[in-house]
Design a protein around this motif. Structure first.
Motif, PDB file in Angstrom:
ATOM      1  N   PHE A 520      19.006  -2.207 -10.280  1.00 35.42           N
ATOM      2  CA  PHE A 520      18.056  -1.113 -10.092  1.00 35.42           C
ATOM      3  C   PHE A 520      17.234  -1.369  -8.837  1.00 35.42           C
ATOM      4  O   PHE A 520      17.000  -2.517  -8.453  1.00 35.42           O
ATOM      5  CB  PHE A 520      17.116  -0.998 -11.299  1.00 35.42           C
ATOM      6  CG  PHE A 520      17.828  -0.728 -12.598  1.00 35.42           C
ATOM      7  CD1 PHE A 520      18.130   0.566 -12.977  1.00 35.42           C
ATOM      8  CD2 PHE A 520      18.194  -1.777 -13.427  1.00 35.42           C
ATOM      9  CE1 PHE A 520      18.783   0.817 -14.178  1.00 35.42           C
ATOM     10  CE2 PHE A 520      18.840  -1.536 -14.626  1.00 35.42           C
ATOM     11  CZ  PHE A 520      19.148  -0.235 -15.008  1.00 35.42           C
ATOM     12  N   MET A 521      16.821  -0.278  -8.207  1.00 38.23           N
ATOM     13  CA  MET A 521      15.910  -0.338  -7.070  1.00 38.23           C
ATOM     14  C   MET A 521      14.669   0.465  -7.439  1.00 38.23           C
ATOM     15  O   MET A 521      14.515   1.629  -7.043  1.00 38.23           O
ATOM     16  CB  MET A 521      16.579   0.200  -5.803  1.00 38.23           C
ATOM     17  CG  MET A 521      17.782  -0.618  -5.361  1.00 38.23           C
ATOM     18  SD  MET A 521      18.453  -0.096  -3.765  1.00 38.23           S
ATOM     19  CE  MET A 521      17.123  -0.554  -2.671  1.00 38.23           C
ATOM     20  N   PRO A 522      13.765  -0.141  -8.228  1.00 42.40           N
ATOM     21  CA  PRO A 522      12.604   0.618  -8.726  1.00 42.40           C
ATOM     22  C   PRO A 522      11.598   0.896  -7.621  1.00 42.40           C
ATOM     23  O   PRO A 522      11.459   0.138  -6.660  1.00 42.40           O
ATOM     24  CB  PRO A 522      12.026  -0.315  -9.793  1.00 42.40           C
ATOM     25  CG  PRO A 522      12.458  -1.685  -9.393  1.00 42.40           C
ATOM     26  CD  PRO A 522      13.790  -1.531  -8.719  1.00 42.40           C
ATOM     27  N   THR A 523      10.880   2.005  -7.790  1.00 39.14           N
ATOM     28  CA  THR A 523       9.811   2.370  -6.850  1.00 39.14           C
ATOM     29  C   THR A 523       8.439   2.076  -7.420  1.00 39.14           C
ATOM     30  O   THR A 523       7.431   2.253  -6.740  1.00 39.14           O
ATOM     31  CB  THR A 523       9.916   3.864  -6.505  1.00 39.14           C
ATOM     32  OG1 THR A 523       9.861   4.632  -7.718  1.00 39.14           O
ATOM     33  CG2 THR A 523      11.230   4.150  -5.779  1.00 39.14           C
ATOM     34  N   GLY A 524       8.390   1.638  -8.664  1.00 43.70           N
ATOM     35  CA  GLY A 524       7.131   1.287  -9.311  1.00 43.70           C
ATOM     36  C   GLY A 524       7.393   0.289 -10.414  1.00 43.70           C
ATOM     37  O   GLY A 524       8.496  -0.259 -10.548  1.00 43.70           O
ATOM     38  N   SER A 525       6.397   0.057 -11.246  1.00 46.09           N
ATOM     39  CA  SER A 525       6.563  -0.912 -12.318  1.00 46.09           C
ATOM     40  C   SER A 525       7.450  -0.379 -13.434  1.00 46.09           C
ATOM     41  O   SER A 525       8.102  -1.168 -14.135  1.00 46.09           O
ATOM     42  CB  SER A 525       5.194  -1.315 -12.882  1.00 46.09           C
ATOM     43  OG  SER A 525       4.509  -0.175 -13.386  1.00 46.09           O
ATOM     44  N   ASP A 526       7.491   0.954 -13.626  1.00 47.40           N
ATOM     45  CA  ASP A 526       8.365   1.536 -14.640  1.00 47.40           C
ATOM     46  C   ASP A 526       9.742   1.789 -14.036  1.00 47.40           C
ATOM     47  O   ASP A 526       9.881   2.536 -13.052  1.00 47.40           O
ATOM     48  CB  ASP A 526       7.788   2.846 -15.172  1.00 47.40           C
ATOM     49  CG  ASP A 526       6.562   2.630 -16.038  1.00 47.40           C
ATOM     50  OD1 ASP A 526       6.406   1.496 -16.553  1.00 47.40           O
ATOM     51  OD2 ASP A 526       5.758   3.581 -16.191  1.00 47.40           O
ATOM     52  N   VAL A 527      10.762   1.170 -14.620  1.00 43.88           N
ATOM     53  CA  VAL A 527      12.138   1.333 -14.144  1.00 43.88           C
ATOM     54  C   VAL A 527      12.802   2.412 -14.986  1.00 43.88           C
ATOM     55  O   VAL A 527      12.889   2.294 -16.213  1.00 43.88           O
ATOM     56  CB  VAL A 527      12.918   0.010 -14.257  1.00 43.88           C
ATOM     57  CG1 VAL A 527      14.344   0.190 -13.732  1.00 43.88           C
ATOM     58  CG2 VAL A 527      12.202  -1.094 -13.509  1.00 43.88           C
ATOM     59  N   VAL A 528      13.267   3.483 -14.323  1.00 43.66           N
ATOM     60  CA  VAL A 528      13.899   4.597 -15.023  1.00 43.66           C
ATOM     61  C   VAL A 528      15.382   4.631 -14.690  1.00 43.66           C
ATOM     62  O   VAL A 528      15.862   3.924 -13.792  1.00 43.66           O
ATOM     63  CB  VAL A 528      13.226   5.935 -14.642  1.00 43.66           C
ATOM     64  CG1 VAL A 528      11.770   5.936 -15.085  1.00 43.66           C
ATOM     65  CG2 VAL A 528      13.329   6.184 -13.147  1.00 43.66           C
ATOM     66  N   GLY A 529      16.125   5.494 -15.402  1.00 41.50           N
ATOM     67  CA  GLY A 529      17.564   5.543 -15.227  1.00 41.50           C
ATOM     68  C   GLY A 529      17.993   5.886 -13.821  1.00 41.50           C
ATOM     69  O   GLY A 529      18.987   5.362 -13.315  1.00 41.50           O
ATOM     70  N   SER A 530      17.266   6.777 -13.157  1.00 39.51           N
ATOM     71  CA  SER A 530      17.659   7.195 -11.808  1.00 39.51           C
ATOM     72  C   SER A 530      17.429   6.108 -10.765  1.00 39.51           C
ATOM     73  O   SER A 530      17.820   6.279  -9.602  1.00 39.51           O
ATOM     74  CB  SER A 530      16.887   8.460 -11.413  1.00 39.51           C
ATOM     75  OG  SER A 530      15.482   8.224 -11.455  1.00 39.51           O
ATOM     76  N   ASP A 531      16.807   4.992 -11.160  1.00 41.59           N
ATOM     77  CA  ASP A 531      16.650   3.864 -10.226  1.00 41.59           C
ATOM     78  C   ASP A 531      17.913   3.010 -10.139  1.00 41.59           C
ATOM     79  O   ASP A 531      17.953   2.046  -9.370  1.00 41.59           O
ATOM     80  CB  ASP A 531      15.491   2.966 -10.672  1.00 41.59           C
ATOM     81  CG  ASP A 531      14.131   3.628 -10.498  1.00 41.59           C
ATOM     82  OD1 ASP A 531      14.005   4.466  -9.588  1.00 41.59           O
ATOM     83  OD2 ASP A 531      13.206   3.305 -11.277  1.00 41.59           O
ATOM     84  N   VAL A 532      18.952   3.343 -10.931  1.00 44.64           N
ATOM     85  CA  VAL A 532      20.163   2.546 -10.933  1.00 44.64           C
ATOM     86  C   VAL A 532      20.801   2.545  -9.551  1.00 44.64           C
ATOM     87  O   VAL A 532      20.737   3.544  -8.811  1.00 44.64           O
ATOM     88  CB  VAL A 532      21.153   3.068 -12.000  1.00 44.64           C
ATOM     89  CG1 VAL A 532      21.702   4.434 -11.614  1.00 44.64           C
ATOM     90  CG2 VAL A 532      22.290   2.079 -12.207  1.00 44.64           C
ATOM     91  N   SER A 533      21.400   1.453  -9.194  1.00 48.96           N
ATOM     92  CA  SER A 533      22.019   1.333  -7.881  1.00 48.96           C
ATOM     93  C   SER A 533      23.118   0.280  -7.937  1.00 48.96           C
ATOM     94  O   SER A 533      23.255  -0.463  -8.917  1.00 48.96           O
ATOM     95  CB  SER A 533      20.978   0.949  -6.822  1.00 48.96           C
ATOM     96  OG  SER A 533      21.562   0.868  -5.540  1.00 48.96           O
ATOM     97  N   ALA A 534      23.911   0.239  -6.901  1.00 50.84           N
ATOM     98  CA  ALA A 534      24.943  -0.787  -6.738  1.00 50.84           C
ATOM     99  C   ALA A 534      25.026  -1.115  -5.257  1.00 50.84           C
ATOM    100  O   ALA A 534      24.908  -0.222  -4.406  1.00 50.84           O
ATOM    101  CB  ALA A 534      26.289  -0.315  -7.277  1.00 50.84           C
TER     102      ALA A 534
END
Length: 761
Positions: A520-534
Motif C-alpha cells: 500500500f501507498m497510504p496518504t495518511g494514517s488510515d490505510v484504505v483499499g484504494s491505497d493498494v499498489s504494486a
C-alpha cells in the motif's frame, strides 16, 4: 643382569583416585577444547549470555566428574547428580526470563523440561540468531553439561581415557548441524579443535608412559602435540587461501520442513483487484502511525512466476529462502537508512501477510492474542516478507521496528549496475514483451540506461484503469496472455498489477535480479483499499535491492479506446505443455500455482542424503584422528619389508632379530643399553627366544655367510614369538602394541648389528 632389567609383561599403573596433576591436566584441556567447540554456537545465539550458559555447563559438569572420580561414585550416582544439577541450574541459566532470581519457577521448570525434547526442532524452524528467545538455550545447555560429565569422567576414570577427546567434537558437529548454512569460522575452528584434541591425546600418552616406565622423556610427546597444534592452526589459516570453499553448506535446517509454506496460500497479487471493489476501496483496512511520508507499506515480495501467477516462494527453488520463526530481533546495524517505529492497528484487513516496511527488525504484539501471534510470526529474510500463521484479524495490533534503507532517486536509475542476488528463473517470457523491450531499449548498451528507458517507456505509453464501472475495460490478472494483451493493445491499459509484472520481467531480461512487491501507498494514517499498489524491486551492485514504481501516473485515457479488445494471437506457452490454456482466466489461480509446480523432492531422501553427508564428514574426521596410528602402521610395515628383502641372507636374518627386538620394545619390554641377544631373549619366558638368539649369533659370527635356506625358519620363529607376546593380553593392549611408536625412535638399548666379523654387541 639384575631383575630390574627384566620386565615380563607391561603393567598398568593407576591409583584408586586420580592424581591432582592428572585432574588438572584433563580438566584444563577439556575446557579448552569445549571452548573451541562451543564457538560454533555463536551464529545460533549471538548474545553474550551464551558465555554464561557454556561456562556454567562446563564448570558444573567438571565439578560433577571430578567429585565422582575422587569419591568413587558409581555411574548411576553420577547420572542422578547430573540430572539434579541440570534441574537446579537450568532455569536461571537457560531460561532466565522465567527464573525468580537464581531460583527456578514452576513455569520455568516446565519450559526447561519441554525444551530438552522440543527445543531441537524449534531451533531448526526459527531464524538465526535466536538470542535467549523462549528458552532455546536449553538443548545445548543440556548437551554441554552431559558431554562435559561423560568426557571428564572418561578421562579420569576409564581405561581408555583418550576417548574423552571425542566429546567436544560431538558438541562441535551438533552446533554446526543446527547452525546456519553459511560458513562461520568453519575451517579455523575445525582444525584448531582437531589439533588441540591431538595435543590432549599426546599429553595423556606422555603421562601414561611416565607412569609405566618412570622415564622423563614424556616431553617429546608434549613437543609433538604442540607441533601438531601449530600445524593445525597454520593449516586453518592457509587452507582457505589456497582452496577457497563454498560459502554455502547443507545443514539440518536445510532439510527440515518449515511450519509455514507460502504456497499453501493464494498469491497476494491475485487479490489485487478485490481492493478496488466499491465495498472495499474506501474501507479502512488498518491504521498506521509512524510511517514516513511517501514510504510504502509492503505486504509481500513475490519472486516466482510460472506464466500464470506471481507468487511467494517456489517448490524447488532454494533461492527464494525459507520462512522461519522470528526470534527476538534482527540486527540491522550495518544498514544505512532511516529507522522507523510503526504502530499498526488492524481493521478490515485480513490474511497471513504482516504489513511492514523497509527491513524488518522486530515486532511486538499487544492484546489478548499477543502471545499466540508472537509464536506464529514467521519471516523470510531473503525476500523481506513477514507472515502470521492463522492470519491477522480485526483488532490485532503490533509495534514494528524497521529500517528503511537509503535508495537512489529517479535520476540515478540510469547509473545502476545489475547485482548478483540469486533469483528464480522466470523461464520463457511472452514474445510481445521481448518486442516491446527491444523498442524501449533501442541502441542503448548500458544496463542502467536500458532499465531507465523501460521505466520511462511504460510510464509514457501506459494508462491506468482498474476496470471500474466508469472506466475503460481492463481485465484483472497477470498471466502471460494478460501481459501480451497489455503490450499489444492500443492504447496500453492496465493497473499496477500488470505494469509491475511487466517491468519485473523486462528487468530480468536486462540482467537485473527482480521481483514484484505488493503493498500500500497510504496518504495518511488510515490505510484504505484504494491505497493498494504494486511495484518492483531490482537488485543492484550499488544499493542492493532498490524499489521502482513503473505504474504510469493517473491521466485521462483517449476516447478512441475500442469497445472490444483487439483480437490477439495466443502467446507462446511458458508453462508445462500439459497445462490447459483455458485456465488462463482472471481467477486468482491458487490451484494452478500448486498443480503446475514440479514434484517436490522426497523429504525422506533429503534427510538420508544429509545423513550420508554428515556420516562422510564424520568418517573423514575419524580418519584424521586415526592418521597418526595409520602412519605408524605404514612405517612399521615398510620397515619389515625392507628387512625381509635385504640383499643378503645375513642381512635378512639380522633383520628378523631386529623385528623381534622391536616387537619386545612395543610390548613394553625394556632391555638394558648393553644387553646381548641372549640377555634380551631371557626377558621372554621360555626357551624359544633363546634358541632364536643363538641362531642369529651363529649366523652373525660364523666364518662363512649363512645359507638362504636358513632365512625362512628364522622369520617363522620371529612371527611365532611375536604372536606369543600378545598371549594373555586384551584386544586394546594388542592394538596399542601395534601402533606404539617406541620402536621407531632411536632406542638406547636397541642391539645394533654389523657385518664385521667378531664385532661385539
Amino acid at each position: 643382569m639384575t631383575s630390574a632389567s627384566v620386565k615380563s609383561t607391561p603393567v598398568r599403573i593407576r591409583s584408586a583416585v586420580p592424581s591432582l596433576a592428572d585432574t588438572a591436566l584433563n580438566t584444563l584441556l577439556l575446557g579448552a577444547t569445549m571452548a573451541i567447540a562451543c564457538s560454533a554456537l555463536w551464529p545460533i545465539y549471538r548474545t553474550p549470555h551464551l558465555l554464561i550458559v557454556v561456562g556454567v555447563a562446563v564448570l558444573a559438569g567438571s565439578a560433577i566428574a571430578i567429585a565422582g572420580a575422587w569419591l568413587r561414585w558409581s555411574a548411576p550416582v553420577v547420572a542422578i547428580v547430573t540430572v539434579l544439577s541440570f534441574v537446579a541450574l537450568g532455569v536461571p541459566v537457560a531460561v532466565p526470563d522465567q527464573a525468580n532470581g537464581v531460583l527456578p519457577t514452576v513455569e520455568g521448570l516446565i519450559s526447561l523440561l519441554a525444551g530438552v525434547a522440543l527445543g531441537w526442532k524449534q531451533l531448526l524452524t526459527i531464524s538465526l540468531p535466536v538470542g535467549s528467545y523462549q528458552g532455546l538455550f536449553v538443548p545445548f545447555f543440556a548437551l554441554i553439561l552431559v558431554v562435559t560429565v561423560v568426557s571428564l569422567s572418561t578421562a579420569l576414570r576409564a581405561k581408555r581415557g583418550a576417548l574423552a577427546a571425542t566429546g567436544p567434537a560431538v558438541v562441535y558437529l551438533t552446533a554446526v548441524a543446527f547452525g546456519q548454512s553459511t560458513e562461520f569460522w568453519s575451517t579455523l575452528t575445525s582444525l584448531s579443535l582437531l589439533g588441540l584434541s591431538l595435543v590432549w591425546v599426546a599429553l595423556r600418552a606422555a603421562r601414561r608412559r611416565r607412569q609405566l616406565t618412570g622415564s622423563s622423556r614424556g616431553w617429546r610427546y608434549a613437543t609433538a602435540g604442540v607441533l601438531i597444534f601449530s600445524c593445525a592452526v597454520g593449516a586453518a589459516i592457509v587452507a582457505p587461501l589456497a582452496v577457497p570453499l563454498s560459502s554455502e553448506r547443507h545443514v539440518l535446517r536445510s532439510a527440515t520442513e518449515q511450519p509455514f509454506d507460502p504456497r499453501d496460500y493464494v498469491s497476494p497479487l491475485s487479490t489485487f483487484r478485490t481492493y478496488w471493489d466499491p465495498t472495499t476501496e474506501d474501507q479502512v483496512l488498518m491504521t498506521v502511525d509512524g510511517l514516513p511520508e511517501g514510504a510504502r507499506l509492503r505486504i509481500a515480495a513475490l519472486d516466482t512466476y510460472n506464466g500464470i501467477v506471481y507468487s511467494v516462494g517456489a517448490a524447488d527453488q532454494p533461492t527464494t529462502g525459507l520462512f522461519t520463526r522470528v526470534p527476538f530481533q534482527f540486527d540491522r546495524s550495518d544498514v544505512s537508512g532511516t529507522p522507523v517505529l510503526l504502530q499498526v492497528q488492524i481493521g478490515a484487513y485480513s490474511g497471513p501477510w504482516l504489513p511492514s516496511t523497509g527491513l524488518f527488525e522486530s515486532a511486538q504484539f499487544s492484546g489478548a492474542d499477543a502471545t499466540a501471534l508472537r509464536d506464529s510470526l514467521f519471516y523470510n529474510s531473503t525476500t523481506g516478507t513477514a507472515a502470521v500463521v492463522g492470519g491477522l484479524t480485526a483488532g490485532d495490533s503490533y509495534t514494528l521496528a524497521a529500517v528503511i534503507p537509503t535508495e537512489p532517486d529517479e535520476a540515478e536509475i540510469a547509473s545502476l549496475d545489475a547485482g548478483t542476488a540469486p533469483v528464480v528463473d522466470h523461464g520463457t517470457v511472452p514474445a510481445a514483451l521481448v518486442d516491446t523491450l527491444d523498442g524501449y531499449v533501442g541502441d542503448l548498451t548500458d544496463p542502467g540506461e536500458q532499465l531507465a528507458a523501460v521505466i520511462t517507456g511504460l510510464r509514457a505509453d501506459g494508462y491506468v484503469s482498474h476496470g471500474g464501472a466508469d472506466e475503460p475495460l481492463s481485465r484483472s490478472g497477470h498471466a502471460a496472455d494478460r501481459i501480451t494483451e497489455l503490450l499489444t493493445a492500443t492504447p496500453m491499459i492496465g493497473d499496477a498489477e500488470q505494469y509491475a509484472v511487466t517491468a519485473a520481467l523486462m528487468a530480468g531480461e536486462l540482467g537485473f535480479p527482480s521481483r514484484v512487491v505488493m503493498g500500500f501507498m497510504p496518504t495518511g494514517s488510515d490505510v484504505v483499499g484504494s491505497d493498494v499498489s504494486a511495484w518492483i524491486e531490482v537488485n543492484t551492485a550499488q544499493y542492493g535491492w532498490v524499489s521502482i514504481d513503473p505504474t504510469p501516473a493517473g491521466r485521462d485515457i483517449p476516447e478512441e479506446v475500442p469497445e472490444e479488445p483487439t483480437t490477439i494471437s495466443r502467446p507462446q506457452s511458458i508453462v508445462p505443455p500439459e497445462a490447459s490454456t483455458t485456465e488462463q482466466d482472471d481467477r486468482p489461480a491458487l490451484s494452478e500455482s500448486n498443480t503446475d509446480d514440479p514434484a517436490e523432492s522426497d523429504p525422506a531422501a533429503a534427510v538420508v542424503l544429509l545423513a550420508l553427508r554428515w556420516a562422510g564428514l564424520g568418517l573423514a574426521f575419524s580418519l584424521i584422528l586415526l592418521s597418526p596410528a595409520l602412519l605408524i602402521l605404514a612405517i612399521k610395515l615398510r620397515r619389515r619389508r625392507r628387512r625381509r628383502r635385504a640383499p643378503t641372507a645375513l642381512g635378512q636374518i639380522s633383520g628378523a632379530w631386529s623385528e623381534f627386538h622391536d616387537a619386545l620394545v612395543d610390548h613394553g619390554y625394556i632391555p638394558t643399553a648393553a644387553a646381548t641377544r641372549s640377555e634380551v631373549a631371557r626377558l621372554v619366558p621360555g626357551t624359544r627366544s633363546q634358541v632364536l638368539a643363538a641362531v642369529v649369533d651363529r649366523a652373525v659370527f660364523a666364518p662363512t655367510d649363512p645359507h638362504t635356506a636358513e632365512v625362512e625358519p628364522v622369520w617363522r620363529a620371529v612371527d611365532e614369538l611375536r604372536a606369543s607376546l600378545s598371549a594373555g593380553t586384551t584386544r586394546w593392549q594388542r592394538l596399542m602394541a601395534r601402533i606404539s611408536p617406541r620402536s621407531l625412535r632411536r632406542y638406547s638399548g636397541r642391539s645394533r648389528f654389523t657385518r664385521t666379523r667378531g664385532s661385539s654387541q
